[in-house]
Scaffold this active site. Structure first.
Site, PDB file in Angstrom:
ATOM      1  N   ASP A  24       0.826  -1.225   0.000  1.00  0.00           N
ATOM      2  CA  ASP A  24       0.000   0.000   0.000  1.00  0.00           C
ATOM      3  C   ASP A  24       0.852   1.264   0.000  1.00  0.00           C
ATOM      4  O   ASP A  24       0.789   2.086   0.905  1.00  0.00           O
ATOM      5  CB  ASP A  24      -0.954  -0.021   1.202  1.00  0.00           C
ATOM      6  N   HIS A  26       0.611   3.620  -2.435  1.00  0.00           N
ATOM      7  CA  HIS A  26      -0.347   4.664  -2.852  1.00  0.00           C
ATOM      8  C   HIS A  26       0.349   5.854  -3.505  1.00  0.00           C
ATOM      9  O   HIS A  26       0.121   7.016  -3.130  1.00  0.00           O
ATOM     10  CB  HIS A  26      -1.207   5.121  -1.670  1.00  0.00           C
ATOM     11  N   ASP A  66      -1.610  -2.050  -4.398  1.00  0.00           N
ATOM     12  CA  ASP A  66      -1.823  -0.596  -4.264  1.00  0.00           C
ATOM     13  C   ASP A  66      -0.514   0.169  -4.331  1.00  0.00           C
ATOM     14  O   ASP A  66      -0.237   1.048  -3.509  1.00  0.00           O
ATOM     15  CB  ASP A  66      -2.574  -0.275  -2.967  1.00  0.00           C
ATOM     16  N   ASN A 134      -6.776  -3.146  -4.922  1.00  0.00           N
ATOM     17  CA  ASN A 134      -8.049  -2.622  -5.422  1.00  0.00           C
ATOM     18  C   ASN A 134      -7.887  -1.250  -6.051  1.00  0.00           C
ATOM     19  O   ASN A 134      -8.646  -0.876  -6.949  1.00  0.00           O
ATOM     20  CB  ASN A 134      -9.090  -2.573  -4.292  1.00  0.00           C
ATOM     21  N   HIS A 135      -6.892  -0.475  -5.613  1.00  0.00           N
ATOM     22  CA  HIS A 135      -6.718   0.862  -6.177  1.00  0.00           C
ATOM     23  C   HIS A 135      -6.071   0.818  -7.556  1.00  0.00           C
ATOM     24  O   HIS A 135      -6.395   1.649  -8.411  1.00  0.00           O
ATOM     25  CB  HIS A 135      -5.891   1.736  -5.230  1.00  0.00           C
ATOM     26  N   HIS A 221      -4.255  -9.259  -1.124  1.00  0.00           N
ATOM     27  CA  HIS A 221      -4.692  -7.876  -0.896  1.00  0.00           C
ATOM     28  C   HIS A 221      -6.201  -7.893  -0.697  1.00  0.00           C
ATOM     29  O   HIS A 221      -6.980  -7.742  -1.650  1.00  0.00           O
ATOM     30  CB  HIS A 221      -4.318  -7.004  -2.099  1.00  0.00           C
ATOM     31  N   HIS A 249      -3.663  -4.355   1.888  1.00  0.00           N
ATOM     32  CA  HIS A 249      -4.961  -3.670   1.901  1.00  0.00           C
ATOM     33  C   HIS A 249      -5.268  -3.021   3.247  1.00  0.00           C
ATOM     34  O   HIS A 249      -5.800  -1.900   3.277  1.00  0.00           O
ATOM     35  CB  HIS A 249      -6.090  -4.613   1.506  1.00  0.00           C
ATOM     36  N   HIS A 251      -4.444  -0.871   6.344  1.00  0.00           N
ATOM     37  CA  HIS A 251      -3.447   0.197   6.448  1.00  0.00           C
ATOM     38  C   HIS A 251      -2.787   0.309   7.819  1.00  0.00           C
ATOM     39  O   HIS A 251      -1.766   0.968   7.950  1.00  0.00           O
ATOM     40  CB  HIS A 251      -4.080   1.541   6.076  1.00  0.00           C
TER      41      HIS A 251
END
Length: 630
Positions: A24, A26, A66, A134-135, A221, A249, A251
């Site tokens: 993650d 991001h 992610d 998912n992102h 994830h 996934h 955080h």
């Protein structure tokens, strides 16, 4: 359960496989948005992670999804990511890993089916293996960001799965010295769907043959926390032969491997490298880890991230505070002064303790104070407070979150630090009714609403499953075209179905649409698969566009269809798009088209059917009037 490394293992580094684990990242989160200054946090921290990999001379980096915050990241975000990967992952250092799996199977979804450090055209010094989350899920587009990094040779993209009826995962088998690992990856899948496959024993992790004593790692994830029934993956229901789980996934950072009482494997949850929400879990210290493996033994070394923006999350129960009340002014003013003082003398100094001294660490902290009040008189407008701290805090506009405390559930002072976002606890705090099911989802509510007999005919052309899947993709993956695509898809299917029917009037059209709706409901699982296949089809954009072009709102002359004025056929002349009065540039407040009459005879062309289907698919379908009288 695997044992930890001992001195004998440490003295034989040729057998130790070192893996840097992170999830993650991001990249691109709020990039170039204002939080006092331009936000570059995700890229700064990603560079620190790659620097850790170089410093500790890891054999490879394992990412749990992610990598990007958006499914369609900006070109700037992709460019900055590739610059960092080229800087830290390319070089002349020898790679001591042997890749024993069939690359045609391991990277079957990739354009170049090879592990990047065996590509003769590349000099890779630090390989990266990554699943998608998912992102950065590419399923609704022809090409995703991870596909670009894969074809560039900068990332080994694995674990993508598109078969929704079963999952069969072949591992990536890696060898260093006498140590073998089998790396299983599963990119993001809808939690309810994956949970159902697990319950039906339709997820298989294939064991490598003729390789003794593999250390088995699984990276996924998915939701780990219990959000709703079957809306998470039970942590104790994964295959028992696994040794180590890397869970993406979620955080909240829980980097230290956790043992379960009813499972033999360990779970490591690295959490996100930056805070993407102002929640309590995001305020925990951020870490990545170095996982060292020698045969069946391991060691995890947490590495604290020093470039993370300081973040303080706190709870304040006003009734437990000694607020000096000035009876010459409103109570809200006294509360304002108390909270102002609390931020300045408690929260900001606490944030200062998180400064690591790293030259690239952002200075402005994130502050989140959840205030529990009992009376509306205690609330105040936070704008003045935001203006005061706009130069000191990164999120001045959303520092304060007011929550009403139930008068019947008073808590002791010792509970002020124990609040979390658990639905049951929050329901108790806010004194919601006992029969309210906090595990319900919006999708579940939609399904229940339209399953009621009085609401059944309010949605006919668009299916409930299609609506919910579009909602999932809009929320979880940022697919802004999901609703438009699924509506166009269902309209096209309905029109095709009606063309095969002997419809002669409005009533027969409506009955056939309802019959199609009922057939879909009888084969719900098949429809779910069909919808997934539609969204995963890279050619769907064109077909949807063709449908929209035909059924798009015509000029004002076509907003009312009457018996005397038939619908215009495809071959009839029409004005260009630029001259349409009701085209794309129309006022957003323009009311929906209402069909006041439709010809009772069999339609002479399919435009009449399209207009009818389009109207039947309106949001307020119960307000559409079908008048078959002359």
């Amino acid at each position: 359960m695997s044992a930890e490394l001992d001195s004998d293992d440490v003295n034989n580094p040729d057998n130790i496989m070192k893996i840097l684990i992170a999830t993650d990242i991001h990249l691109g989160f709020e990039y170039n948005k204002k939080r006092g200054q331009e936000l570059d946090d995700s890229f700064v921290t990603f560079e620190e992670i790659l620097q850790y990999g170089r410093k500790h001379e890891v054999d490879f980096v394992l990412l749990g999804g992610d990598l990007f915050h958006d499914a369609k990241p900006s070109q700037t975000a992709v460019l900055k990511c590739m610059e960092l990967l080229r800087k830290y992952c390319l070089g002349s250092k020898e790679i001591k890993l042997q890749f024993l799996s069939d690359p045609e199977v391991a990277f079957s979804h990739c354009a170049h089916k090879t592990v990047n450090y065996e590509d003769p055209n590349l000099n890779v010094c630090m390989p990266i293996f990554s699943i998608h989350g998912n992102h950065d899920d590419p399923s609704f587009g022809a090409v995703g960001s991870m596909d670009l990094l894969s074809v560039s040779g900068l990332v080994n993209y694995f674990g993508k799965w598109t078969d929704l009826t079963k999952i069969s995962i072949s591992p990536l088998v890696l060898k260093k010295g006498e140590t073998h690992i089998a790396l299983y990856g599963l990119s993001y899948i809808n939690d309810q769907r994956l949970s159902r496959l697990l319950r039906d024993y339709k997820m298989d992790l294939l064991r490598p043959k003729d390789i003794p004593d593999c250390y088995n790692i699984f990276v996924l994830h998915q939701n780990r926390a219990v959000h709703k029934e079957y809306g998470h993956i039970p942590e104790n229901k994964l295959p028992g032969f696994l040794d180590f789980i890397v869970w993406g996934h979620e955080h909240e950072c829980r980097i230290s491997p956790e043992a379960l009482s009813d499972a033999s494997y360990l779970i490591c949850q690295p959490g996100s490298s930056i805070a993407t929400s102002l929640s309590e879990g995001e305020a925990k210290p951020k870490h990545v880890g170095i996982l060292s493996i020698s045969k069946q033994k391991f060691k995890m070394k947490p590495l604290k991230l020093k470039t993370v923006r300081p973040f303080v999350f706190d709870n304040l129960i006003l009734r437990e505070q000694n607020i000096r009340k000035d009876y010459t002014q409103p109570l809200s003013k006294s509360v304002y002064n108390f909270i102002d003082n609390y931020i300045e003398n408690t929260l900001i100094p606490k944030a200062a303790t998180q400064l690591s001294g790293h030259p690239k660490q952002p200075i402005q902290p994130l502050i989140r104070l959840r205030v529990f009040y009992t009376s509306e008189d205690e609330m105040f407008d936070g704008m003045q407070l935001a203006q005061k701290y706009c130069d000191e805090v990164a999120n001045p506009m959303d520092m304060i979150l007011f929550r009403k405390e139930s008068t019947s559930t008073k808590r002791s002072k010792s509970s002020t630090t124990s609040f979390n976002d658990d639905p049951d606890e929050m329901a108790q705090i806010f004194q919601y009714e006992d029969d309210v099911d906090w595990n319900k989802t919006v999708q579940g509510g939609i399904k229940k609403h339209f399953s009621l007999e009085e609401n059944k005919d309010k949605i006919t052309v668009l299916s409930v499953n299609g609506l919910n899947e579009a909602l999932n993709r809009f929320i979880e993956r940022g697919d802004t075209d999901a609703f438009k695509d699924i509506i166009s898809h269902h309209m096209k299917k309905t029109i095709a179905y009606l063309e095969t029917c002997n419809v002669t009037n409005t009533e027969s059209i409506l009955n056939e649409i309802k019959n199609l709706r009922d057939k879909r409901m009888e084969k719900e699982q098949e429809e779910e698969i069909e919808i997934q296949q539609f969204f995963n089809d890279p050619n769907k954009k064109k077909s949807c566009k063709d449908t929209v072009d035909v059924i798009d709102s015509d000029d004002d002359e076509q907003t009312t269809m009457t018996k005397g004025r038939g619908a215009r056929g495809r071959g009839a002349p029409s004005r260009g798009r630029g001259s349409r009065g009701g085209g794309r540039g129309k006022n957003k407040n323009t009311p929906d088209v209402t069909i006041t009459s439709i010809s009772s005879g069999k339609p002479k062309d399919q435009t009449s059917l399209r207009a009818y289907v389009r109207a039947s698919n309106k949001k307020n379908i119960e307000n559409i009037v079908i008048d078959d009288s002359d």
